[in-house]
Enzyme design. Structure first.
Site, PDB file in Angstrom:
ATOM      1  N   ASP A  80       0.879  -1.116  -0.329  1.00 23.41           N
ATOM      2  CA  ASP A  80       0.151  -0.001   0.033  1.00 23.41           C
ATOM      3  C   ASP A  80       0.786   1.590  -0.107  1.00 23.41           C
ATOM      4  OD1 ASP A  80      -2.528  -1.494  -0.006  1.00 23.41           O
ATOM      5  OD2 ASP A  80      -2.588  -1.526   2.435  1.00 23.41           O
TER       6      ASP A  80
ATOM      7  N   ASP B 196     -13.212  -4.391  -1.775  1.00 25.43           N
ATOM      8  CA  ASP B 196     -13.031  -4.351  -0.187  1.00 25.43           C
ATOM      9  C   ASP B 196     -13.916  -4.481   0.326  1.00 25.43           C
ATOM     10  OD1 ASP B 196     -10.509  -2.904  -0.283  1.00 25.43           O
ATOM     11  OD2 ASP B 196     -11.464  -1.457  -0.861  1.00 25.43           O
TER      12      ASP B 196
END
Length: 253
Positions: free
Chosen positions: A12, A131
């Site tokens: 990330d 997600d």
């Protein structure tokens, strides 16, 4: 299911640095993305996934630089996601060295973009990033979220995944917000549910904390396992995970 199980470290990236949090919150610095990608490549990673977690216009150029520098040193597929909204975004990422492109909020905002990308570059380029959190009001019990898990949509997770596949998504990155960063194990119920509706490969993400967590995710139906903090913190290597999968009778590369 794919012949060989893939192990995928996830980076990330925000402002050119790798960050990590718990349940997508309280992000902290975890290192240089190019150095980490090279380390995982040397450990035997099958792919690397970069997610640009801020994806603002100012930082997007930084991300292209990171991808370009990584592609020069790391010779395995790179998937890059974050802020992809149109085919031209995909073109630029591919030109920078990405092999596949992850799309999440951009596809939710305008589902037709999935087909536009697939028509131009092929379905194999598109990784639909999901997600997902639990929501009893949804038919499947799972809802799609945006903004790093902070905003729930009205999309049932399984129905949206099916629609995206029909539109041209070539792979599903299934990330459990509930399990993310907890190191309590993957959400096996979610993986099983996705496997049942998916005609494309499923990547399990969210919750890996120990070497014994990976094989159950594959047994639940994942084609690949993705993890971040256990690799970044040096708790596990890619080799550790591959050995555990092999011990469980699974074929790895």
């Amino acid at each position: 299911m794919s012949l060989a199980v893939r192990v995928i470290p996830c980076l990330d990236v925000a402002a050119g640095r790798v960050v990590k949090g718990v349940n997508f919150l309280n992000l902290r610095d975890a290192g240089d993305p190019i150095e980490l990608a090279r380390r995982y490549y040397e450990q035997g990673a099958d792919e690397i996934t970069f997610l640009d977690v801020t994806a603002t216009v100012d930082e997007r150029d930084t991300m292209y630089d990171v991808v370009r520098a990584t592609a020069e040193q790391v010779f395995i597929p790179l998937t890059v996601g974050g802020g992809v909204r149109k085919p031209d975004d995909v073109a630029r990422l591919l030109a920078s060295g990405a092999d596949k492109v992850g799309i999440n909020s951009g596809a939710i905002a305008r589902p037709a973009v999935i087909g536009e990308i697939a028509d131009r570059f092929g379905a194999q380029v598109i990784v639909l990033s999901l997600d997902i959190t639990r929501n009893a009001a949804m038919p499947s019990g799972f809802v799609v979220t945006t903004h790093g898990g902070r905003t729930q949509t009205t999309l049932d997770a399984l129905a949206w995944a099916q629609e995206a596949i029909e539109r041209g998504a070539g792979e599903l990155l299934v990330n459990s917000i509930d399990a993310d960063g907890t190191k309590a194990g993957f959400d096996l119920e979610l993986i099983t549910a996705m496997r049942e509706i998916s005609s494309v490969p499923v990547i399990a993400s969210g919750g890996a904390g120990a070497v014994e967590h990976f094989a159950p995710a594959i047994q639940a139906g994942a084609d690949a396992v993705l993890a971040a903090s256990v690799f970044h913190n040096g708790e596990l290597t890619v080799g550790d995970v591959k050995h555990a999968l092999a011990d469980a009778g699974m074929v790895t590369r």
